[in-house]
Write a protein that holds these residues in place. Structure first.
Motif, PDB file in Angstrom:
ATOM      1  N   ARG A  82       3.825  10.260   3.820  1.00 25.50           N
ATOM      2  CA  ARG A  82       3.612   9.049   3.036  1.00 25.50           C
ATOM      3  C   ARG A  82       3.835   7.810   3.891  1.00 25.50           C
ATOM      4  N   LEU A  83       2.811   6.964   3.954  1.00 25.99           N
ATOM      5  CA  LEU A  83       2.872   5.694   4.660  1.00 25.99           C
ATOM      6  C   LEU A  83       2.860   4.584   3.621  1.00 25.99           C
TER       7      LEU A  83
ATOM      8  N   ARG B 251      10.477   6.839   9.558  1.00 24.45           N
ATOM      9  CA  ARG B 251      10.381   5.854  10.636  1.00 24.45           C
ATOM     10  C   ARG B 251       9.896   4.530  10.051  1.00 24.45           C
ATOM     11  N   HIS B 252      10.342   3.447  10.673  1.00 22.35           N
ATOM     12  CA  HIS B 252       9.961   2.105  10.227  1.00 22.35           C
ATOM     13  C   HIS B 252       9.299   1.367  11.376  1.00 22.35           C
ATOM     14  N   GLY B 253       8.318   0.538  11.049  1.00 19.60           N
ATOM     15  CA  GLY B 253       7.635  -0.262  12.052  1.00 19.60           C
ATOM     16  C   GLY B 253       7.270  -1.620  11.507  1.00 19.60           C
TER      17      GLY B 253
ATOM     18  N   TYR C 132       0.833  -1.192   0.000  1.00 16.61           N
ATOM     19  CA  TYR C 132       0.000   0.000   0.000  1.00 16.61           C
ATOM     20  C   TYR C 132       0.874   1.250   0.000  1.00 16.61           C
ATOM     21  N   ASP C 133       0.297   2.314  -0.520  1.00 15.66           N
ATOM     22  CA  ASP C 133       0.942   3.637  -0.545  1.00 15.66           C
ATOM     23  C   ASP C 133      -0.138   4.628  -0.159  1.00 15.66           C
ATOM     24  N   PHE C 134      -0.031   5.157   1.051  1.00 17.87           N
ATOM     25  CA  PHE C 134      -1.052   6.009   1.661  1.00 17.87           C
ATOM     26  C   PHE C 134      -0.430   7.388   1.825  1.00 17.87           C
ATOM     27  N   THR C 135      -0.781   8.327   0.939  1.00 18.91           N
ATOM     28  CA  THR C 135      -0.128   9.632   0.898  1.00 18.91           C
ATOM     29  C   THR C 135      -1.127  10.736   1.223  1.00 18.91           C
TER      30      THR C 135
ATOM     31  N   GLY D  91       6.487  -6.978   4.838  1.00 16.93           N
ATOM     32  CA  GLY D  91       7.787  -6.776   5.459  1.00 16.93           C
ATOM     33  C   GLY D  91       7.860  -5.622   6.437  1.00 16.93           C
ATOM     34  N   GLY D  92       6.769  -4.919   6.661  1.00 17.29           N
ATOM     35  CA  GLY D  92       6.764  -3.782   7.581  1.00 17.29           C
ATOM     36  C   GLY D  92       6.252  -2.530   6.916  1.00 17.29           C
ATOM     37  N   ALA D  93       6.314  -1.411   7.647  1.00 19.05           N
ATOM     38  CA  ALA D  93       5.761  -0.149   7.163  1.00 19.05           C
ATOM     39  C   ALA D  93       6.775   0.974   7.377  1.00 19.05           C
ATOM     40  N   ASP D  94       6.716   1.968   6.489  1.00 25.23           N
ATOM     41  CA  ASP D  94       7.593   3.135   6.572  1.00 25.23           C
ATOM     42  C   ASP D  94       6.753   4.394   6.508  1.00 25.23           C
ATOM     43  N   LEU D  95       7.093   5.367   7.322  1.00 18.00           N
ATOM     44  CA  LEU D  95       6.396   6.647   7.352  1.00 18.00           C
ATOM     45  C   LEU D  95       7.395   7.756   7.060  1.00 18.00           C
ATOM     46  N   GLU D  96       7.143   8.512   5.974  1.00 21.22           N
ATOM     47  CA  GLU D  96       8.006   9.612   5.571  1.00 21.22           C
ATOM     48  C   GLU D  96       7.280  10.933   5.790  1.00 21.22           C
TER      49      GLU D  96
END
Length: 206
Positions: free
Chosen positions: A95-96, A113-115, A81-84, A101-106
């Motif tokens: 941008r999430l 940040r990575h989770g 997914y790309d949630f902007t 494999g996990g999630a990144d928030l820019e």
């Protein structure tokens, strides 16, 4: 991980009042019967394998204290997914993205940040406990696969309210020109959290 204040994520985003989402009529909520539940099951079967789509619209989120909003582009590509979200005035973008494999928030002050997943990442960084996996299903007008759901229908025989996992999801408007019909205004609430989604365009790549 230290939790960032809500305003660290959306400090530049003013409250966006989705006036078009308001309604003066009392919503119709009819208990499901064999006909309406059958139609819903038919909708869910037709959309069961729909996992390549793009939603464009507006998003507003509140935790009971702060309100944050912006324009939303949500691209779903299978498990990824790309949630902007873009602020309406400053144009600052958050941008999430992620998948199994996990999630990144820019877009945060201090860098990305990575989770392990989107839900824990958002909870740990901005304190939002929002079930994004379930919201993916609810946005399509479907029940999530996480447990029992209580569903009521409008006069158009489409879902009017869905209660699941402690969340109340109200469907304020549908685009019935599509087959199947798609939600265009979705309000989800579990105190103190509120999510308001106004969809301007759905596009599908099946």
């Amino acid at each position: 991980m230290n939790r960032l204040p809500h305003k660290a994520l959306f400090a530049s985003l003013p409250v966006l009042l989705l006036a078009a989402c308001a309604t003066t009529k009392a919503p119709v909520r009819l208990q499901g019967d064999a006909a309406t539940l059958g139609l819903q099951e038919q909708r869910e079967r037709s959309l069961a394998d729909t996992d390549h789509w793009t939603l464009e619209g507006k998003l507003s989120v509140s935790d009971g204290k702060d309100n944050n909003s912006g324009t939303l582009t949500w691209r779903q590509d299978g498990d990824r997914y790309d949630f902007t979200v873009r602020g309406p005035i400053t144009g600052r973008t958050f941008r999430l993205t992620g998948g199994p494999g996990g999630a990144d928030l820019e877009g945060l002050d201090g860098g990305p940040r990575h989770g392990a997943d989107a839900e824990s990442l958002m909870a740990n960084t901005v304190g939002w406990n929002i079930p994004l996996a379930e919201l993916k299903r609810w946005a399509l007008g479907l029940r999530a696969d996480t447990g029992p759901a209580d569903i009521a229908f409008g006069a158009d025989r489409l879902p009017s309210r869905l209660v699941q996992d402690g969340w109340t999801v109200d469907y304020k408007q549908w685009d019935a020109t599509r087959t199947p019909a798609m939600p265009t205004r979705v309000f989800a609430e579990k105190a103190p959290y509120k999510v308001r989604l106004s969809v301007e365009n759905w596009s599908f790549d099946r």
